[in-house]
Scaffold this active site. Structure first.
Site, mmCIF file in Angstrom:
data_model
loop_
_atom_site.group_PDB
_atom_site.id
_atom_site.type_symbol
_atom_site.label_atom_id
_atom_site.label_comp_id
_atom_site.label_asym_id
_atom_site.label_seq_id
_atom_site.Cartn_x
_atom_site.Cartn_y
_atom_site.Cartn_z
ATOM 1 C CG MET A 18 -1.700 1.315 1.378
ATOM 2 S SD MET A 18 -2.795 1.302 2.813
ATOM 3 C CE MET A 18 -1.604 1.363 4.126
ATOM 4 C CG ASP A 20 0.269 7.886 -2.894
ATOM 5 O OD1 ASP A 20 1.319 7.452 -2.408
ATOM 6 O OD2 ASP A 20 0.210 8.419 -4.016
ATOM 7 C CB SER A 81 -2.676 9.387 -6.082
ATOM 8 O OG SER A 81 -2.057 8.482 -5.215
ATOM 9 N NE ARG A 139 3.211 10.944 -10.181
ATOM 10 C CZ ARG A 139 4.391 11.027 -10.773
ATOM 11 N NH1 ARG A 139 4.475 11.112 -12.086
ATOM 12 N NH2 ARG A 139 5.504 11.039 -10.065
ATOM 13 C CG ASP A 140 -0.349 12.608 -7.992
ATOM 14 O OD1 ASP A 140 -0.853 11.574 -8.472
ATOM 15 O OD2 ASP A 140 0.797 12.649 -7.511
#
Ligand code: DQQ
Length: 473
Positions: A18, A20, A81, A139-140
């Protein structure tokens, strides 16, 4: 599976990798945590969204995987994410679809109270990165409602310039207009210089009269998370300062915040491992979520970070110590120990007789062969977690983690320490946080001690609790 180091009150998946936290939301009273997950092994890989639900943000129940890469789709190489928003009563996820090493904004929504997520057939909703910039990475997402419109930040890294966040506008979450960078890495008036690398996972919100922009700076390794405090008006952000949000290298990364139904803004971050890849794979699991944290500003406008009050529900057996003096160059064992503890210690303000270094030792074996030291140095004005003797295992990081902590006139050291097997979270004077990992090898490395060196230290009081696990038997 390595159960000895596996946390019992920090969230982690049943097995494997695992990173974010994603899509944090309280929906119809229930908290939902989605997270970056490789369900195949205990290392980063093809990203899925894991999913868990909680009535109180502390006790969690695992749910089936919520998002998986779609072969031939814009997220065929990973569902990276993203965040949750609610549009017209429908929860919508805005996430980065990864394909051919490029990430593009995608949507997924739920019509069954987040039991399942359906991908929007028109993905990606932002098919290209901003034109006219030489972007190394992009990104994000951070998405919010302002007036009648939606706004979004996406993280980026502009070649030869530095980290950046690009601002977008939309009326309905599907068509996005790029408005240019909200902020580009640059030196600030106070001389602090935001790192020049990729700013991942932007998290932007108001805090009192100010706005806070959190960015996760991908320096390769170790990573760190920093924040800007500044003012935001008419879609312009003027930062006043930049600081580390947490002094633990890679210990608290890619955090995401959300506002719960009580109106509290709460943030969780990914607590990475600090052991070799081989040790990680052998253990069968990797990565944990931090305890939930809340922010405030103190009277001087400094950022305060505290564990979310709901954590107190985990407290079991209690141990108290009244005022006492820790003698020079000594350490004093406490009658409480364990691998799942909370320790609060309040020291009197320092004077010229006070030790140069003092604090609390945790995860101590009786003979001192293994110990982790939470040390305040009043001359260097630093708070540190010294991991040099934290483990006999050579495959784990034993670097000291720490950063500045300036105590005000008349202010004593105030520590709040969470020990959860291999996860350590230290909150010092509400304004310095260190999250890191330790991997003691001995079952008896469970002691807690007070220590002072170069003088004495006056403890005003200490309160410690055994903390219960968050999972049913
Ligand atoms: N993790 C995700 C990315 C993000 C990074 C991929 C931060 O979306 O930039 O797993 O840890």
């Amino acid at each position: 599976m390595d159960l000895f180091h596996r946390p019992v009150y920090h969230f982690l998946p049943p097995a494997n990798w695992m990173n974010d936290p994603n899509g944090l939301i309280q929906w119809k009273g229930t908290y939902h945590l989605f997270y970056q997950h490789n369900p195949y092994e205990a290392q980063w890989g093809p990203m899925h969204w894991g999913h868990a639900v909680s009535p109180d943000l502390i006790h969690w129940q695992h749910k089936p995987i919520a998002l998986a890469p779609t072969p031939g789709g814009p997220d065929q190489d990973g569902c990276w994410s993203g965040v949750a928003v609610v549009k017209d009563g429908v929860p919508v996820m805005v996430y980065s679809g990864n394909r051919d090493s490029k990430q593009r904004a995608c949507l997924a929504f739920s019509r069954d109270d987040l039991e399942t997520l359906q991908k929007y057939p028109g993905n990606p909703v932002i098919p290209d990165s901003p034109a006219g910039y030489d972007l190394l990475e992009y990104r994000d997402h951070c998405v919010w409602r302002e007036g009648d419109a939606w706004y979004q930040l996406m993280g980026a890294w502009i070649k030869d310039v530095g980290g950046a966040v690009f601002l977008y506008h939309s009326d309905e979450l599907v068509h996005w207009k790029e408005l240019g960078p909200l902020l580009v890495g640059s030196s600030l008036a106070d001389g602090s210089s935001p790192a020049a690398e990729m700013w991942e996972c932007p998290d932007f919100f108001s805090l009192g009269e100010q706005h806070m922009l959190v960015v996760s700076v991908n320096t390769g390794a170790p990573y760190f998370t920093g924040y800007f405090l500044g003012t935001y008006q008419d879609r312009h952000f003027i930062p006043k300062l930049f600081r580390k949000l947490d002094y633990g290298d890679s210990g608290f990364y890619a955090p995401q915040s959300f506002v719960n139904e009580a109106g509290e803004r709460i943030q969780l971050g990914w607590v990475g491992e600090a052991r070799s890849l081989q040790a990680q794979l052998e253990s069968g699991w990797a990565g944990a979520q931090s305890l939930p944290r809340v922010f405030s500003l103190d009277a001087q406008g400094r950022l305060e970070i505290q564990p979310y009050r709901g954590i107190d529900i985990l407290r079991g057996e209690n141990y108290c110590l009244p005022k006492m003096t820790v003698l020079p160059d000594s350490s004093q064992a406490l009658d409480i120990g364990g691998h799942a503890l909370e320790v609060q210690a309040e020291f009197a303000p320092a004077d010229r007789h006070t030790a140069v270094e003092y604090g609390v030792k945790i995860c101590c074996s009786p003979d001192g062969e293994e110990e982790t030291t939470i040390c305040f140095n009043r001359e260097l004005h630093r708070i540190e977690v010294v991991r040099q003797n934290s483990s006999l295992d050579k495959r784990v990081s034993r670097q000291t983690q720490g950063g500045p902590l300036e105590l005000d006139e008349g202010e004593g050291l105030s520590l709040r320490v969470y020990i959860d097997h291999s996860v350590i979270e230290v909150f010092a004077n509400r304004r310095a946080v260190i999250t890191c990992r330790v991997y003691p090898t001995r079952a008896d490395s469970r002691g807690v001690r007070l220590f002072a060196s170069g003088g004495n230290a006056v403890l005003k009081w200490l309160n410690a609790w055994r903390l219960n696990k968050i999972w049913p038997d």
